[in-house]
Design a protein around this motif. Structure first.
Motif, PDB file in Angstrom:
ATOM      1  N   UNK A  12      -7.802  -5.784   9.975  1.00  7.96           N
ATOM      2  CA  UNK A  12      -7.150  -6.801  10.796  1.00  7.96           C
ATOM      3  C   UNK A  12      -5.871  -7.261  10.120  1.00  7.96           C
ATOM      4  N   UNK A  13      -4.834  -7.488  10.924  1.00  6.77           N
ATOM      5  CA  UNK A  13      -3.605  -8.136  10.442  1.00  6.77           C
ATOM      6  C   UNK A  13      -3.820  -9.644  10.485  1.00  6.77           C
ATOM      7  N   UNK A  14      -3.715 -10.296   9.336  1.00 11.34           N
ATOM      8  CA  UNK A  14      -3.777 -11.761   9.329  1.00 11.34           C
ATOM      9  C   UNK A  14      -2.400 -12.368   9.530  1.00 11.34           C
ATOM     10  N   UNK A  15      -1.370 -11.568   9.289  1.00 12.99           N
ATOM     11  CA  UNK A  15       0.006 -11.961   9.588  1.00 12.99           C
ATOM     12  C   UNK A  15       0.771 -10.673   9.845  1.00 12.99           C
ATOM     13  N   UNK A  16       2.074 -10.795  10.089  1.00 11.17           N
ATOM     14  CA  UNK A  16       2.865  -9.613  10.426  1.00 11.17           C
ATOM     15  C   UNK A  16       2.868  -8.585   9.308  1.00 11.17           C
ATOM     16  N   UNK A  17       2.727  -9.050   8.047  1.00 14.92           N
ATOM     17  CA  UNK A  17       2.824  -8.106   6.935  1.00 14.92           C
ATOM     18  C   UNK A  17       1.628  -8.152   5.989  1.00 14.92           C
ATOM     19  N   UNK A  18       0.517  -8.755   6.420  1.00 15.43           N
ATOM     20  CA  UNK A  18      -0.677  -8.828   5.580  1.00 15.43           C
ATOM     21  C   UNK A  18      -1.863  -8.229   6.327  1.00 15.43           C
ATOM     22  N   UNK A  19      -2.404  -7.159   5.757  1.00 17.91           N
ATOM     23  CA  UNK A  19      -3.523  -6.448   6.373  1.00 17.91           C
ATOM     24  C   UNK A  19      -4.776  -6.639   5.523  1.00 17.91           C
ATOM     25  N   UNK A  20      -5.851  -6.993   6.188  1.00 22.17           N
ATOM     26  CA  UNK A  20      -7.120  -7.209   5.502  1.00 22.17           C
ATOM     27  C   UNK A  20      -8.069  -6.069   5.853  1.00 22.17           C
ATOM     28  N   UNK A  21      -8.565  -5.379   4.818  1.00 25.62           N
ATOM     29  CA  UNK A  21      -9.595  -4.365   4.985  1.00 25.62           C
ATOM     30  C   UNK A  21     -10.938  -5.030   4.708  1.00 25.62           C
ATOM     31  N   UNK A  37       0.845  -1.182   0.000  1.00 21.52           N
ATOM     32  CA  UNK A  37       0.000   0.000   0.000  1.00 21.52           C
ATOM     33  C   UNK A  37       0.885   1.239   0.000  1.00 21.52           C
ATOM     34  N   UNK A  38       0.820   2.091  -1.047  1.00 21.01           N
ATOM     35  CA  UNK A  38       1.684   3.263  -1.096  1.00 21.01           C
ATOM     36  C   UNK A  38       1.354   4.293  -0.025  1.00 21.01           C
ATOM     37  N   UNK A  39       0.149   4.276   0.491  1.00 20.15           N
ATOM     38  CA  UNK A  39      -0.249   5.192   1.553  1.00 20.15           C
ATOM     39  C   UNK A  39      -0.926   4.378   2.644  1.00 20.15           C
ATOM     40  N   UNK A  40      -0.138   3.735   3.513  1.00 20.04           N
ATOM     41  CA  UNK A  40      -0.695   2.767   4.445  1.00 20.04           C
ATOM     42  C   UNK A  40      -1.601   3.360   5.506  1.00 20.04           C
ATOM     43  N   UNK A  41      -1.442   4.650   5.817  1.00 24.84           N
ATOM     44  CA  UNK A  41      -2.311   5.263   6.811  1.00 24.84           C
ATOM     45  C   UNK A  41      -1.816   5.024   8.219  1.00 24.84           C
ATOM     46  N   UNK A  44       2.659   0.050   8.319  1.00 21.86           N
ATOM     47  CA  UNK A  44       3.971   0.282   7.734  1.00 21.86           C
ATOM     48  C   UNK A  44       3.860   0.270   6.218  1.00 21.86           C
ATOM     49  N   UNK A  45       4.796   0.929   5.556  1.00 22.95           N
ATOM     50  CA  UNK A  45       4.751   1.002   4.104  1.00 22.95           C
ATOM     51  C   UNK A  45       5.024  -0.309   3.410  1.00 22.95           C
ATOM     52  N   UNK A  46       5.620  -1.298   4.119  1.00 29.52           N
ATOM     53  CA  UNK A  46       5.946  -2.572   3.483  1.00 29.52           C
ATOM     54  C   UNK A  46       4.844  -3.614   3.689  1.00 29.52           C
ATOM     55  N   UNK A  47       3.752  -3.246   4.317  1.00 31.14           N
ATOM     56  CA  UNK A  47       2.682  -4.209   4.539  1.00 31.14           C
ATOM     57  C   UNK A  47       1.834  -4.366   3.280  1.00 31.14           C
ATOM     58  N   UNK A  48       1.411  -5.600   3.044  1.00 29.60           N
ATOM     59  CA  UNK A  48       0.559  -5.904   1.892  1.00 29.60           C
ATOM     60  C   UNK A  48      -0.892  -5.828   2.343  1.00 29.60           C
ATOM     61  N   UNK A  49      -1.731  -5.258   1.489  1.00 33.47           N
ATOM     62  CA  UNK A  49      -3.119  -5.029   1.862  1.00 33.47           C
ATOM     63  C   UNK A  49      -4.071  -5.758   0.923  1.00 33.47           C
ATOM     64  N   UNK A  50      -5.182  -6.185   1.484  1.00 34.21           N
ATOM     65  CA  UNK A  50      -6.225  -6.864   0.722  1.00 34.21           C
ATOM     66  C   UNK A  50      -7.570  -6.264   1.117  1.00 34.21           C
ATOM     67  N   UNK A  51      -8.360  -5.878   0.120  1.00 31.85           N
ATOM     68  CA  UNK A  51      -9.736  -5.451   0.364  1.00 31.85           C
ATOM     69  C   UNK A  51     -10.647  -6.641   0.110  1.00 31.85           C
ATOM     70  N   UNK A  52     -11.482  -6.965   1.088  1.00 28.06           N
ATOM     71  CA  UNK A  52     -12.408  -8.081   0.956  1.00 28.06           C
ATOM     72  C   UNK A  52     -13.781  -7.674   1.458  1.00 28.06           C
ATOM     73  N   UNK A  53     -14.805  -8.268   0.879  1.00 26.41           N
ATOM     74  CA  UNK A  53     -16.175  -8.010   1.305  1.00 26.41           C
ATOM     75  C   UNK A  53     -16.644  -9.093   2.266  1.00 26.41           C
ATOM     76  N   UNK A  54     -17.493  -8.690   3.190  1.00 32.61           N
ATOM     77  CA  UNK A  54     -18.248  -9.639   4.014  1.00 32.61           C
ATOM     78  C   UNK A  54     -19.704  -9.420   3.631  1.00 32.61           C
TER      79      UNK A  54
END
Length: 200
Positions: free
Chosen positions: A80-89, A8-12, A16-26
């Protein structure tokens, strides 16, 4: 939000800037437990858009939920962080057919969907599945184990829901953080097997 798994270029705040992000629907029908699920897992205070249910809506929405006093009218949001470097929106969409246009809007940029269903009302899941499939979103079915709900075998659930053998199906308790986390991990694992590699 990128429409692939990537940095994510703008992690908020708090990321951290090196975290990978995933957008998912519920997603799921009304009363399936979507708001409860997002609330149980989110590491931040969830954003909720609930409004009081009124008598005027009983002929439009379900009238067989006497203990349900509010309903989502726009979305739920959690992180939520699903792992140290994976963030789920997580974006929870309202379940009524009159709000399906909101579901379609929320799907922009999403990689997939967790389809939550109440086994007491399986038929109400079908319209949601039609929308998710029309949007081309990979999905996982999560059967929310309400205390008084019937228990079906996986084979029976797959039969009545007409699920493709490659579609994961899990049971969960949306009230429990660990159970919700396990269901979301299955979703991410499914996405990794179905999505193309991102173009760099």
């Amino acid at each position: 939000m990128p429409d692939y798994i990537g940095s994510d270029p703008d992690p908020g705040p708090g990321l951290r800037g090196d975290e990978r992000t995933v957008k998912a629907l519920v997603v799921g029908h009304m009363g399936a437990g979507k708001t409860t699920m997002v609330d149980s897992i989110s590491e931040i205070e969830p954003v909720k858009t609930e409004e009081a249910m009124t008598d005027a809506g009983t002929h439009i929405d379900r009238a067989d939920l006497p203990d349900k006093t509010t309903t989502t009218v726009a979305m739920d949001f959690g992180r939520v962080h699903l792992s140290a470097d994976l963030v789920l929106y997580l974006f929870g969409a309202p379940g009524q057919a009159r709000f399906f246009d909101i579901l379609e809007d929320l799907a922009r940029g999403a990689l997939g969907a967790l389809v939550l269903c109440d086994p007491r009302h399986l038929a109400e899941t079908y319209p949601i599945l039609e929308v998710v499939e029309a949007l081309g979103l990979p999905y996982v079915i999560a059967v929310n184990e309400f205390d008084d709900a019937p228990r079906y075998t996986e084979a029976r659930l797959r039969e009545v829901m007409g699920l493709d053998p490659s579609t994961p199906l899990v049971s969960c308790d949306a009230r429990q953080r660990g159970s919700t986390r396990d269901a979301l991990i299955v979703l991410v694992q499914h996405l990794l097997t179905t999505l193309p590699e991102p173009v760099r």
